[in-house]
Design a protein around this motif. Structure first.
Motif, PDB file in Angstrom:
ATOM      1  N   MET A   1       0.847  -1.187   0.000  1.00 42.13           N
ATOM      2  CA  MET A   1       0.000   0.000   0.000  1.00 42.13           C
ATOM      3  C   MET A   1       0.890   1.246   0.000  1.00 42.13           C
ATOM      4  N   VAL A   2       0.472   2.221  -0.751  1.00 41.28           N
ATOM      5  CA  VAL A   2       1.217   3.475  -0.849  1.00 41.28           C
ATOM      6  C   VAL A   2       1.076   4.256   0.455  1.00 41.28           C
ATOM      7  N   GLU A   3       2.178   4.821   0.911  1.00 45.10           N
ATOM      8  CA  GLU A   3       2.146   5.643   2.121  1.00 45.10           C
ATOM      9  C   GLU A   3       1.472   6.974   1.777  1.00 45.10           C
ATOM     10  N   ILE A   4       0.273   7.171   2.289  1.00 46.69           N
ATOM     11  CA  ILE A   4      -0.550   8.314   1.909  1.00 46.69           C
ATOM     12  C   ILE A   4       0.100   9.651   2.253  1.00 46.69           C
ATOM     13  N   GLU A   5       0.721   9.746   3.426  1.00 44.02           N
ATOM     14  CA  GLU A   5       1.318  11.019   3.825  1.00 44.02           C
ATOM     15  C   GLU A   5       2.494  11.385   2.924  1.00 44.02           C
ATOM     16  N   GLN A   6       3.304  10.400   2.579  1.00 39.05           N
ATOM     17  CA  GLN A   6       4.451  10.656   1.706  1.00 39.05           C
ATOM     18  C   GLN A   6       3.973  11.150   0.340  1.00 39.05           C
ATOM     19  N   THR A   7       2.950  10.503  -0.197  1.00 40.62           N
ATOM     20  CA  THR A   7       2.414  10.913  -1.490  1.00 40.62           C
ATOM     21  C   THR A   7       1.771  12.287  -1.393  1.00 40.62           C
TER      22      THR A   7
END
Length: 104
Positions: A1-7
């Protein structure tokens, strides 16, 4: 899963860079520096594409069923991106107007 905060931070940074470049381009056009304005708009387009690609990555992941948690930072990132996209259209039109005024 993509790290939402980083994106989200990637979107904020890239959209913010694009917005700054576009405002600088507008200032250049106001001063009659049209080639410099055009160069800045092209750089802004690259930064805006980076932000948009990050957003698209999240959309693709969600379409695969990998939902991310709600994040106020992501909402903030979306605001930055939408404002930068709108600015691109409006500032582009303003640059055309400055050029036309210069020609008269």
């Amino acid at each position: 899963m993509v790290e939402i905060e980083q994106t989200a931070f990637e979107i904020i940074a890239s959209a913010g860079d694009a917005q700054s470049m576009m405002l600088s381009a507008l200032q250049c056009a106001r001063e009659g520096k049209f080639q410099e304005a055009e160069n800045l708009m092209n750089e802004a387009k690259t930064s805006l594409a980076k932000a948009h690609n990050a957003q698209t990555g999240l959309i693709v992941e969600e379409s695969k069923g990998n939902k991310s948690k709600y994040s106020i930072i992501m909402v903030h990132a979306q605001d930055h991106l939408m404002n930068a996209i709108l600015s691109q259209t409006l500032i582009g039109e303003m640059l055309h107007l400055y050029k036309r005024l210069e020609e008269k």
